[in-house]
Design a protein around this motif. Sequence first.
Motif, mmCIF file in Angstrom:
data_model
loop_
_atom_site.group_PDB
_atom_site.id
_atom_site.type_symbol
_atom_site.label_atom_id
_atom_site.label_comp_id
_atom_site.label_asym_id
_atom_site.label_seq_id
_atom_site.Cartn_x
_atom_site.Cartn_y
_atom_site.Cartn_z
ATOM 1 N N PHE A 72 -17.172 3.745 20.508
ATOM 2 C CA PHE A 72 -17.897 2.972 21.518
ATOM 3 C C PHE A 72 -16.998 2.749 22.732
ATOM 4 O O PHE A 72 -15.831 2.371 22.599
ATOM 5 N N PRO A 73 -17.517 2.970 23.938
ATOM 6 C CA PRO A 73 -16.685 2.864 25.150
ATOM 7 C C PRO A 73 -16.411 1.409 25.526
ATOM 8 O O PRO A 73 -16.916 0.888 26.521
ATOM 9 N N ALA A 74 -15.574 0.756 24.718
ATOM 10 C CA ALA A 74 -15.363 -0.687 24.870
ATOM 11 C C ALA A 74 -14.798 -1.044 26.241
ATOM 12 O O ALA A 74 -15.227 -2.019 26.862
ATOM 13 N N ARG A 75 -13.834 -0.260 26.723
ATOM 14 C CA ARG A 75 -13.226 -0.582 28.014
ATOM 15 C C ARG A 75 -14.252 -0.496 29.143
ATOM 16 O O ARG A 75 -14.326 -1.388 30.000
ATOM 17 N N ALA A 76 -15.049 0.565 29.136
ATOM 18 C CA ALA A 76 -16.078 0.706 30.175
ATOM 19 C C ALA A 76 -17.140 -0.383 30.042
ATOM 20 O O ALA A 76 -17.630 -0.915 31.045
ATOM 21 N N TRP A 77 -17.486 -0.735 28.803
ATOM 22 C CA TRP A 77 -18.491 -1.775 28.572
ATOM 23 C C TRP A 77 -17.991 -3.126 29.094
ATOM 24 O O TRP A 77 -18.733 -3.865 29.742
ATOM 25 N N LEU A 78 -16.729 -3.457 28.828
ATOM 26 C CA LEU A 78 -16.169 -4.717 29.297
ATOM 27 C C LEU A 78 -16.085 -4.758 30.820
ATOM 28 O O LEU A 78 -16.369 -5.792 31.446
ATOM 29 N N ALA A 79 -15.694 -3.634 31.420
ATOM 30 C CA ALA A 79 -15.627 -3.583 32.885
ATOM 31 C C ALA A 79 -17.015 -3.776 33.487
ATOM 32 O O ALA A 79 -17.187 -4.503 34.480
ATOM 33 N N ALA A 80 -18.010 -3.146 32.877
ATOM 34 C CA ALA A 80 -19.384 -3.310 33.370
ATOM 35 C C ALA A 80 -19.856 -4.744 33.172
ATOM 36 O O ALA A 80 -20.566 -5.297 34.029
ATOM 37 N N THR A 81 -19.472 -5.351 32.059
ATOM 38 C CA THR A 81 -19.853 -6.744 31.801
ATOM 39 C C THR A 81 -19.306 -7.663 32.890
ATOM 40 O O THR A 81 -20.014 -8.543 33.397
ATOM 41 N N ARG A 82 -18.056 -7.462 33.252
ATOM 42 C CA ARG A 82 -17.457 -8.298 34.300
ATOM 43 C C ARG A 82 -18.197 -8.118 35.624
ATOM 44 O O ARG A 82 -18.454 -9.097 36.340
ATOM 45 N N ARG A 83 -18.550 -6.885 35.945
ATOM 46 C CA ARG A 83 -19.260 -6.656 37.203
ATOM 47 C C ARG A 83 -20.639 -7.315 37.184
ATOM 48 O O ARG A 83 -21.078 -7.924 38.174
ATOM 49 N N VAL A 84 -21.323 -7.189 36.064
ATOM 50 C CA VAL A 84 -22.670 -7.742 35.964
ATOM 51 C C VAL A 84 -22.652 -9.262 36.038
ATOM 52 O O VAL A 84 -23.429 -9.878 36.775
ATOM 53 N N VAL A 85 -21.763 -9.883 35.278
ATOM 54 C CA VAL A 85 -21.723 -11.342 35.236
ATOM 55 C C VAL A 85 -21.276 -11.921 36.573
ATOM 56 O O VAL A 85 -21.719 -13.003 36.977
ATOM 57 N N ALA A 86 -20.406 -11.205 37.267
ATOM 58 C CA ALA A 86 -19.903 -11.700 38.549
ATOM 59 C C ALA A 86 -20.885 -11.492 39.691
ATOM 60 O O ALA A 86 -20.709 -12.071 40.768
ATOM 61 N N ASP A 87 -21.925 -10.707 39.483
ATOM 62 C CA ASP A 87 -22.879 -10.406 40.554
ATOM 63 C C ASP A 87 -23.950 -11.493 40.604
ATOM 64 O O ASP A 87 -24.777 -11.600 39.686
ATOM 65 N N PRO A 88 -23.966 -12.317 41.640
ATOM 66 C CA PRO A 88 -24.939 -13.422 41.688
ATOM 67 C C PRO A 88 -26.379 -12.938 41.779
ATOM 68 O O PRO A 88 -27.308 -13.683 41.478
ATOM 69 N N ARG A 89 -26.587 -11.690 42.164
ATOM 70 C CA ARG A 89 -27.951 -11.183 42.299
ATOM 71 C C ARG A 89 -28.591 -10.860 40.959
ATOM 72 O O ARG A 89 -29.806 -10.761 40.855
ATOM 73 N N SER A 90 -27.757 -10.690 39.909
ATOM 74 C CA SER A 90 -28.284 -10.192 38.643
ATOM 75 C C SER A 90 -29.077 -11.241 37.877
ATOM 76 O O SER A 90 -29.945 -10.902 37.079
ATOM 77 N N MET A 91 -28.812 -12.541 38.091
ATOM 78 C CA MET A 91 -29.500 -13.612 37.361
ATOM 79 C C MET A 91 -29.561 -13.278 35.879
ATOM 80 O O MET A 91 -30.625 -13.228 35.255
ATOM 81 N N VAL A 92 -28.391 -13.064 35.299
ATOM 82 C CA VAL A 92 -28.282 -12.525 33.946
ATOM 83 C C VAL A 92 -29.079 -13.331 32.934
ATOM 84 O O VAL A 92 -29.790 -12.784 32.102
ATOM 85 N N LEU A 93 -28.963 -14.633 32.977
ATOM 86 C CA LEU A 93 -29.567 -15.471 31.943
ATOM 87 C C LEU A 93 -30.878 -16.103 32.374
ATOM 88 O O LEU A 93 -31.458 -16.892 31.624
ATOM 89 N N GLY A 94 -31.337 -15.771 33.551
ATOM 90 C CA GLY A 94 -32.555 -16.410 34.034
ATOM 91 C C GLY A 94 -33.765 -15.496 34.059
ATOM 92 O O GLY A 94 -34.782 -15.777 33.435
ATOM 93 N N ALA A 95 -33.659 -14.394 34.762
ATOM 94 C CA ALA A 95 -34.822 -13.520 34.949
ATOM 95 C C ALA A 95 -35.208 -12.822 33.655
ATOM 96 O O ALA A 95 -34.371 -12.489 32.837
ATOM 97 N N LYS A 96 -36.491 -12.621 33.499
ATOM 98 C CA LYS A 96 -36.990 -11.909 32.318
ATOM 99 C C LYS A 96 -38.216 -11.107 32.717
ATOM 100 O O LYS A 96 -38.987 -11.516 33.588
ATOM 101 N N ASP A 97 -38.392 -9.977 32.059
ATOM 102 C CA ASP A 97 -39.517 -9.106 32.369
ATOM 103 C C ASP A 97 -39.860 -8.352 31.096
ATOM 104 O O ASP A 97 -39.014 -7.629 30.557
ATOM 105 N N PRO A 98 -41.066 -8.477 30.564
ATOM 106 C CA PRO A 98 -41.407 -7.759 29.332
ATOM 107 C C PRO A 98 -41.312 -6.243 29.479
ATOM 108 O O PRO A 98 -41.137 -5.540 28.483
ATOM 109 N N GLN A 99 -41.429 -5.753 30.702
ATOM 110 C CA GLN A 99 -41.295 -4.307 30.905
ATOM 111 C C GLN A 99 -39.845 -3.867 30.846
ATOM 112 O O GLN A 99 -39.571 -2.686 30.607
ATOM 113 N N GLY A 100 -38.901 -4.792 31.031
ATOM 114 C CA GLY A 100 -37.488 -4.452 31.070
ATOM 115 C C GLY A 100 -36.926 -4.695 32.455
ATOM 116 O O GLY A 100 -37.654 -4.697 33.458
ATOM 117 N N ARG A 101 -35.614 -4.894 32.519
ATOM 118 C CA ARG A 101 -34.972 -5.135 33.807
ATOM 119 C C ARG A 101 -35.162 -3.944 34.730
ATOM 120 O O ARG A 101 -34.986 -2.789 34.324
#
Length: 469
Positions: A119-148
């Motif tokens: 499993f590409p753990a290093r790439a996954w962690l780097a992507a996680t940091r980018r996603v969580v740090a991006d205020p536009r992503s609304m990681v824990l708020g937005a939801k869509d039954p069709q998918g992000r």
Amino acid sequence: MRKSWSGSRVDLHIDLNPSTGRRAALESALRDAIRQGRLSAGTLLPSTRGLATELGLSRGTVTAAYDQLVEEGYLTTRPGSGTTVTDIPPKAVTSEPVTPIPAGPRHDLRPGLPDVSAFPARAWLAATRRVVADPRSMVLGAKDPQGRIELRAAVADYLGRTRGVVTSADRIVITSGYYQGLSLLSSVLARNGARTVAVEDPSHNAFRAVVRRAGLATPPVPVDAHGACVDALTHEADAVLLTPSHQYPTGVPLHPGRRQAVGAWARATGGLIIEDDYDGEYRYDRQPVGALQGIAPDRTVYCGTASKTLGPALRLAWMALPPQLVQPVVEAKQQADLYTESLSQLILADLITTHAYDRHVRATRLRYRRRRELLLARLSGVTGLDAHGVPAGLHTLVTLSADWPPEQEILSRCARQGIALRGLSELHIDPHGRPAGLLIGFAAPPEHAFRPAVDALFAALQKPATSPE
């Protein structure tokens, strides 16, 4: 009176018995929590000041209670380290016997499983940091039954680029695994009046069961050396479930003429093609065959998953749907579980758009190709074991000649040696008179464990000498 506390270092509900003194009540409550395992060995307790404030007791009362439990051996106090539950509680906790969780196989050679240690753990962690740090992503708020939308757009682009799928983000639905996707689709078809989904024979029995649970019949479509015999399809079939890139379990691709024929069947009858592209990324001798969906985009549901590339526990899959099915499937998804968890969707979208996902697939493709070649080299030296299928996928089908022991006997022999395989018989709708065989996966073991797993397999497969008559 009864009180509860949640200290500054641990949160734990604790009741003080009002019928006893305050110090005795606190000692008894802590003692019981330790004995019952609610306070486990090594747990750091709140400071005497913090606990006294939480419970409305004097600090002296709490200190005296702690000191008493230290004397009894329940607690340990070290200067500067606070008070902790002792490593060896003085009384064993009595409880009902617990059935142990079965250990996994020593050598996992089941089909369809990837090497999760890759499993590409290093790439996954780097992507996680980018996603969580991006205020536009609304990681824990937005939801869509069709998918992000981020993942739907990334998947649509990826499928068009790598698999020749004709789709767009608004025709993609993200599901919690292919199993759920097929279940949602089957329920929608049944509600729309469908009665029959033809399935390959042999095919994955768990997925046949998913279709049947929706109330749909699953007549067989025979499979030969050129894949599913689609000329067996009739006007009575409302849909057909195929694995055209790498048929499961035989490992053969659907012949080009048959690909055209099933597309013509769908257009002529209004039937639906359900394409399970479960391991389409893994072709080892040439560029992967393009998706069947490209022949009839408006009559095909393309199903893909991250289970074979990243790991089955990730529970991320996608369907590229004809326009008329998007809204009904989205509604079914919302009724099933509202939506798929967002964070992993955003991380996978990042991996795809930065091409880290492509790099991971290419690396594992090279690794699995070497493993397959090693397995085939070992098989070539054993009489009566015949490998089938093109160089693709995560498993090899091996059929057994008549002088070999029965399939179930071989599986049992391997299981006793800690080797997990799968037999061919259970994948036939009617196994009577059908060839016996073994599905040997070559992807699941970690890199260092693959050769030992193959050695163990062939030691277990040593065919006993035939007794003279």
